[in-house]
Design a protein around this motif. Structure first.
Motif, PDB file in Angstrom:
ATOM      1  N   ASN A  21       0.894  -1.249   0.133  1.00 40.34           N
ATOM      2  CA  ASN A  21       0.036  -0.008  -0.202  1.00 40.34           C
ATOM      3  C   ASN A  21       1.030   1.484  -0.087  1.00 40.34           C
ATOM      4  O   ASN A  21       0.502   2.376  -0.311  1.00 40.34           O
ATOM      5  N   ARG A  32      -4.235  -0.197  -4.282  1.00 37.57           N
ATOM      6  CA  ARG A  32      -4.520  -0.338  -2.930  1.00 37.57           C
ATOM      7  C   ARG A  32      -5.068  -1.924  -2.560  1.00 37.57           C
ATOM      8  O   ARG A  32      -5.814  -2.178  -3.271  1.00 37.57           O
ATOM      9  N   GLU A  79      -6.984  -4.085   0.630  1.00 34.32           N
ATOM     10  CA  GLU A  79      -7.681  -4.144   1.590  1.00 34.32           C
ATOM     11  C   GLU A  79      -8.089  -5.531   2.033  1.00 34.32           C
ATOM     12  O   GLU A  79      -8.371  -6.385   1.291  1.00 34.32           O
ATOM     13  N   TRP A 101      -8.655 -10.647   0.180  1.00 35.10           N
ATOM     14  CA  TRP A 101      -8.413  -9.369  -0.011  1.00 35.10           C
ATOM     15  C   TRP A 101      -9.239  -8.719  -1.003  1.00 35.10           C
ATOM     16  O   TRP A 101      -9.580  -9.536  -1.989  1.00 35.10           O
TER      17      TRP A 101
END
Length: 139
Positions: free
Chosen positions: A20, A68, A70, A86
């Protein structure tokens, strides 16, 4: 989680943080020199740290410079392993695997399994639907 599982969980945090913050050198420190790295998006297993970073993280960062990752839900943590779901989010504004940018937004779900030895990642496998990825890319 007892003390046995704290290291794999910390390693996962460090790995996600490297992705990230787009910090390949940080990721490099986490990978064992002889890591086996599998990603559903390419053929076969990448052997060794340099191949893993070149074919894995660096390729994704070139293709999706704003990427990104998560974490979805709580990871499953063992003594020397961690598994997690993810979501990969970003926009394809760069060249990816020789394919010019499509400027499409990507929101891809997947699953990864990481095994540790000696404080390093010795195996990392990531699974996702490459067909969904290609559709999101507009290919």
């Amino acid at each position: 989680a007892g003390s046995d599982s704290s290291q794999p969980r910390r390693m996962l945090n460090d790995w996600l943080s490297a992705w990230n913050s787009h910090d390949v050198s940080q990721a490099e420190k986490l990978l064992d020199e002889n890591v086996e790295y599998f990603d559903a998006g390419f053929a076969g297993i990448q052997h060794g740290r340099a191949a893993a970073l070149d074919k894995g993280m660096s390729a994704f960062l070139r293709g999706v410079p704003d990427l990104r990752i998560e974490l979805r839900g709580e990871p499953i943590v063992g003594n020397d392993a961690v598994a997690w779901e993810w979501t990969f989010i970003g926009t394809n504004t760069g060249t990816w695997g020789g394919i010019p940018a499509t400027n499409q937004k990507i929101q891809l779900k997947g699953f990864s399994l990481m095994r540790l030895r000696g404080g390093r990642i010795v195996q990392l496998s990531s699974y996702y639907d490459t067909g969904t990825l290609n559709r999101q890319l507009g290919l």
